[in-house]
Write a protein that holds these residues in place. Sequence first.
Motif, PDB file in Angstrom:
ATOM      1  N   ARG A 143       0.989  12.571  -9.186  1.00  0.00           N
ATOM      2  CA  ARG A 143      -0.110  13.798  -9.044  1.00  0.00           C
ATOM      3  C   ARG A 143       0.955  14.835  -9.059  1.00  0.00           C
ATOM      4  N   ALA A 201       1.217   7.113  -6.972  1.00  0.00           N
ATOM      5  CA  ALA A 201       0.119   8.138  -6.729  1.00  0.00           C
ATOM      6  C   ALA A 201       0.679   9.329  -6.373  1.00  0.00           C
ATOM      7  N   ALA A 202       1.397   9.672  -5.522  1.00  0.00           N
ATOM      8  CA  ALA A 202       1.799  10.945  -5.165  1.00  0.00           C
ATOM      9  C   ALA A 202       2.802  11.367  -6.196  1.00  0.00           C
ATOM     10  N   ALA A 226       0.647  -1.291  -0.122  1.00  0.00           N
ATOM     11  CA  ALA A 226      -0.045   0.069  -0.096  1.00  0.00           C
ATOM     12  C   ALA A 226       0.821   1.276  -0.004  1.00  0.00           C
ATOM     13  N   ARG A 227       1.711   1.122   0.871  1.00  0.00           N
ATOM     14  CA  ARG A 227       2.991   2.502   0.794  1.00  0.00           C
ATOM     15  C   ARG A 227       3.466   2.794  -0.651  1.00  0.00           C
ATOM     16  N   ARG A 236       0.625   4.391  -2.753  1.00  0.00           N
ATOM     17  CA  ARG A 236       0.743   5.785  -2.498  1.00  0.00           C
ATOM     18  C   ARG A 236       1.758   6.415  -2.811  1.00  0.00           C
ATOM     19  N   GLY A 237       2.821   5.906  -3.185  1.00  0.00           N
ATOM     20  CA  GLY A 237       3.976   6.990  -3.577  1.00  0.00           C
ATOM     21  C   GLY A 237       3.868   6.808  -4.840  1.00  0.00           C
TER      22      GLY A 237
END
Length: 59
Positions: free
Chosen positions: A28, A24-25, A17-18, A21-22
């Motif tokens: 973005r 996606a960040a 999950a980490r 999220r990385g």
Amino acid sequence: MEPGYAWPPQLMQGCTAREIRGFAASARAENLTSPVGATQQVGTGRPPAGCAATTSRRT
């Protein structure tokens, strides 16, 4: 299951999950800091005849 809903889990398989999220960040941040009208190559191959090689990041 609709095929359109099946591909995200396949892409994320094996990632924590980490890590997701990385990813996606990072995506973005890249898109929010790009200038209006900037283009972005999607994929690494050549597009089929008649397809655009880039997509607009912002309209």
